[in-house]
Motif scaffolding. Structure first.
Motif, short mmCIF file in Angstrom:
data_model
loop_
_atom_site.label_atom_id
_atom_site.label_comp_id
_atom_site.label_asym_id
_atom_site.label_seq_id
_atom_site.Cartn_x
_atom_site.Cartn_y
_atom_site.Cartn_z
N LYS A 143 23.73 27.39 32.05
CA LYS A 143 23.46 26.95 33.41
C LYS A 143 22.09 26.28 33.44
O LYS A 143 21.10 26.83 32.96
N GLU B 285 19.28 24.90 35.91
CA GLU B 285 18.80 24.95 37.29
C GLU B 285 17.73 23.89 37.47
O GLU B 285 16.75 23.84 36.73
N ASN C 268 23.47 22.09 40.30
CA ASN C 268 23.52 23.07 39.23
C ASN C 268 24.90 23.71 39.21
O ASN C 268 25.72 23.49 40.09
#
Length: 720
Positions: free
Chosen positions: A32, A34, A155
């Motif tokens: 992930k 961000e 995101n």
């Protein structure tokens, strides 16, 4: 819909958490990313020359609404027609249906589209445009509302909301999800919702007749039922490809599938006077609907700040309906058995494009096009039988219609000084509607409008918080296919207040000049005080008139003179803690709209535009508890109605509508919370009436009383 299909979709709703869990498991394997950055200081409402109110996703989702129509009723200057708490046509400036332009991703909403098809979770933002601009269609006499579906992916996101709701003992379930991520130069997202709902909504219609002397000669009471169920699936997938060098291709889609079934029994009791031909009616209806909208857009940034945007879209809508109706006479004998099968489809394409670049000192020039084509096909098969000699009407109707729309526009936003900016726009838009059917002569209706547009923003010198807006616009309202096609819609018990309906192929567009003025005062911490006023002069106003044709009453839209409408709007937003540190974490918001109108060809009093809301307002609050992961809020709305004189011998009445909605959230963890909502807590009856006065002075009035009920929702919201 079959019981098997019903059980299948209910099981899908129940299984949606497990399905989403599989997505979550996959998400854990994806890194992930961000993206953090400083929030942009740019405020579209405050800084754009063209007036625009932007509603972000946080505000859209605040009350836990299941449809977008429920969200819109709380926004400044917007009202919703129909029975409170049940959706309806969306209106701005108090003006009735059709005067407000509804846009989906900047384009006129495709045929068959309804705001109730859109889950709020699918929406990135809502733009409320009080004055028209050249880039968008100028079919916006009252203004425009642009629904922008989610596009940008910041995101990775995995979110699921699952809940239940109940109204008058009828239960429903809803599940929505969000899935998005990035992979190299590509990003993707999927929004969706599953909805199952039932309804039980009775009403009572009182028919009263008075002679010329005012004596009551007729009184009937009809008890109407309205029970049904709905199953719906909505999906909004999108993919973005970043090709580099400021070039992006985006695929945006919107899919909706719905199945509904219901019954509407009616029983008429005659207290005084002659009974109607049919004293009881049993109606069963089934509808199947599919809709698809698919857009492919291309954006390319060029040298010297220039930019090209182009989009091509396809749309398809289909509805298959069946209706069975049995009508009984005063002897409780089945007098008429009616079956109607109809099939509707609409398919077409659209294209838009814009070239924009800065020129000279403070100019931002844009040139573009906007075009669309749609083909509408409909068939209707009606079969009636009678064992007692009642009049029957067997019909086998079919028709098609093509709608061609093309527009060219140019606009310039000029920053004259640091305090003063102006917007100039020119738009030419032409529409041609052609239709042929086996029950009427061919129709060829053409219209075009040239619209000059001007808006200005002046920031008062010496003040960072005060500014004045103004605008002059040329807008219009074109007749749609349904209002042009002269097909007969049959009423169960024909009367001046329940007539047959028919389109008018000779309708012309309504043309309007408008003036808008506004004063805005921005407070510290995001607060706002605003006052605005507007005036519209509308030529060739369209309203429905009732005629007696071959012994039957028929309602038909006609152009009839001019109308003038004006109004004032007040708005306040007060986030107290942000404005005054140390105060309670309480956000207050309020808006009030007062509107007037008059028709040149209808004598007064009360000769205002049909369906216009003369007074409306909303007061809302949100409170965040200190030391607790909880939020509580509510919204109180008010719409005044009153009597309206629609035509020389037609009158209408709408009662006052009040609604109080409450919500509360409790956050268990940073990624899970429970949202509880109470809608329509006042449970106020809805009252409306329609009257017809004959040449001899006798009057016939239908008054409808519709009880409303508390709606309770509970939604568990989780992020993965």
């Amino acid at each position: 819909m079959s019981r098997k299909n019903t059980h299948t979709l209910v099981r899908l709703l129940a299984a949606s958490p497990a399905i989403f869990g599989m997505f979550s498991a996959y998400a854990n394997e994806v890194q992930k990313v961000e993206v953090k950055g400083q929030a942009a200081a740019y405020d579209a409402r405050r800084d754009d020359t063209a007036t625009k109110i932007v509603v972000n996703q946080e505000e859209i989702l605040r009350h836990g609404d299941t449809t977008l129509g429920e969200v819109l009723k709380r926004l400044p200057g917007i009202t919703v027609g129909g029975v409170q708490g049940r959706g309806g046509d969306v209106r701005m400036r108090g003006l009735g249906s059709g005067y407000t332009q509804i846009l989906l991703n900047g384009e006129p909403a495709p045929p068959g589209f309804s705001l109730d098809q859109v889950s709020p979770e699918m929406v990135e933002r809502i733009e409320i445009m009080r004055a028209a601009t050249a880039e968008y269609s100028t079919q916006a006499i009252a203004g425009g509302i642009n629904i922008v579906l989610k596009r940008q992916v910041q995101n990775a996101q995995r979110e699921l909301k699952t809940g239940v709701q109940v109204e008058n003992g009828a239960y429903g379930a809803v599940s929505t999800f969000q899935l998005s991520d990035k992979s190299g130069k590509m990003s993707y997202a999927m929004s969706g919702n599953l909805l199952y709902g039932r309804q039980d909504r009775p009403s009572t219609v009182v028919t009263e007749g008075h002679d010329a002397a005012g004596r009551e000669v007729l009184r009937r009471v009809a008890e109407d039922g309205n029970r049904g169920r709905l199953l719906a699936i909505g999906l909004s997938p999108r993919i973005n490809w970043n090709l580099g060098a400021g070039e992006v291709i985006t695929s945006q889609n919107f899919i909706n599938i719905a199945r509904s079934r219901g019954d509407a029994p009616e029983t008429v009791t005659t207290v005084l006077g002659a009974p109607p031909r049919y004293v009881a009616t049993a109606t069963d209806a089934e509808n199947k609907m599919e809709m698809l909208r698919s857009d492919l857009s291309w954006t390319k940034r060029l040298e010297q700040g220039a930019k090209i945007d182009a989009k091509f879209g396809l749309n398809y809508a289909h509805r298959d309906s069946g209706l069975g109706q049995q009508q009984y006479d005063a002897n409780e004998v089945l007098a008429l058995d009616r079956d109607i099968a109809s099939d509707f489809s609409d398919k077409g394409w659209s294209t838009t494009g814009k070239y924009a670049r800065p020129i000279g000192d403070g100019h931002a020039i844009a040139l573009g096009w906007d075009g669309a084509y749609s083909l509408h096909d409909e068939t209707r098969l009606q079969r009636e039988t009678s064992t007692v000699g009642a009049p029957i009407a067997n019909r086998d109707e079919s028709f098609d219609a093509t709608v061609r729309r093309v527009a060219l526009f140019a606009q310039d936003e000029w920053s004259v000084t640091k305090q003063w900016s102006v917007y100039f726009g020119l738009r030419w838009e032409g529409i041609r509607i052609r239709s042929e059917g086996n029950s009427y002569a061919a129709i060829d209706n053409k219209s075009s409008v040239f619209s000059p547009l001007f808006q200005t923003l002046y920031k008062i010198p010496g003040s960072k918080n005060d500014q004045i807006r103004g605008g002059i616009t040329r807008t219009y309202k074109a007749p749609n296919v349904a209002s042009l096609v002269p097909r007969r819609g049959i009423a169960s018990n024909n009367s001046p207040t329940t007539p047959d309906t028919m389109g008018n192929p000779n309708l012309k567009p309504e043309l309007a000049w408008g003036l808008d003025l506004a004063y805005e005062h921005y407070l510290q911490g995001g607060g706002l005080l605003s006052a605005s006023t507007y005036i519209r002069h509308i030529d060739d106003i369209t309203h429905s008139r009732v005629f007696l044709v071959d012994g039957l009453w028929v309602a038909m839209p006609v152009n009839d003179g001019a109308a003038n409408t004006r109004g004032i709007e007040l708005e306040a937003k007060l986030p107290l803690r942000q404005m005054f540190p140390g105060w309670p974490a309480l956000d207050l918001r309020a808006n009030l709209t007062r509107s007037w109108s008059s028709l040149s060809m209808v004598p007064g009093p009360n000769n205002r535009l049909d369906q216009q809301t003369p007074l409306s307002g909303t007061f809302g609050f949100d409170y965040r508890f200190d030391g607790l992961p909880a939020t509580f809020g509510g919204s109180l709305s008010f719409q005044n109605g009153g009597p309206v004189r629609i035509a020389q011998n037609q009158y209408a009445y709408t009662g006052v509508k009040r609604g109080l909605d409450l919500y509360g959230t409790w956050k268990f963890t940073p990624r899970a919370q429970l949202r509880m909502s109470l809608a329509n807590t006042l449970r106020q009856d809805n009252v409306s009436a329609s009257s017809y006065v004959s040449a001899d002075g006798s009057r016939l009035t239908d008054t409808t009383f519709t009880p409303t009920f508390l709606q309770l929702r509970a939604m568990l919201e989780t992020k993965f």
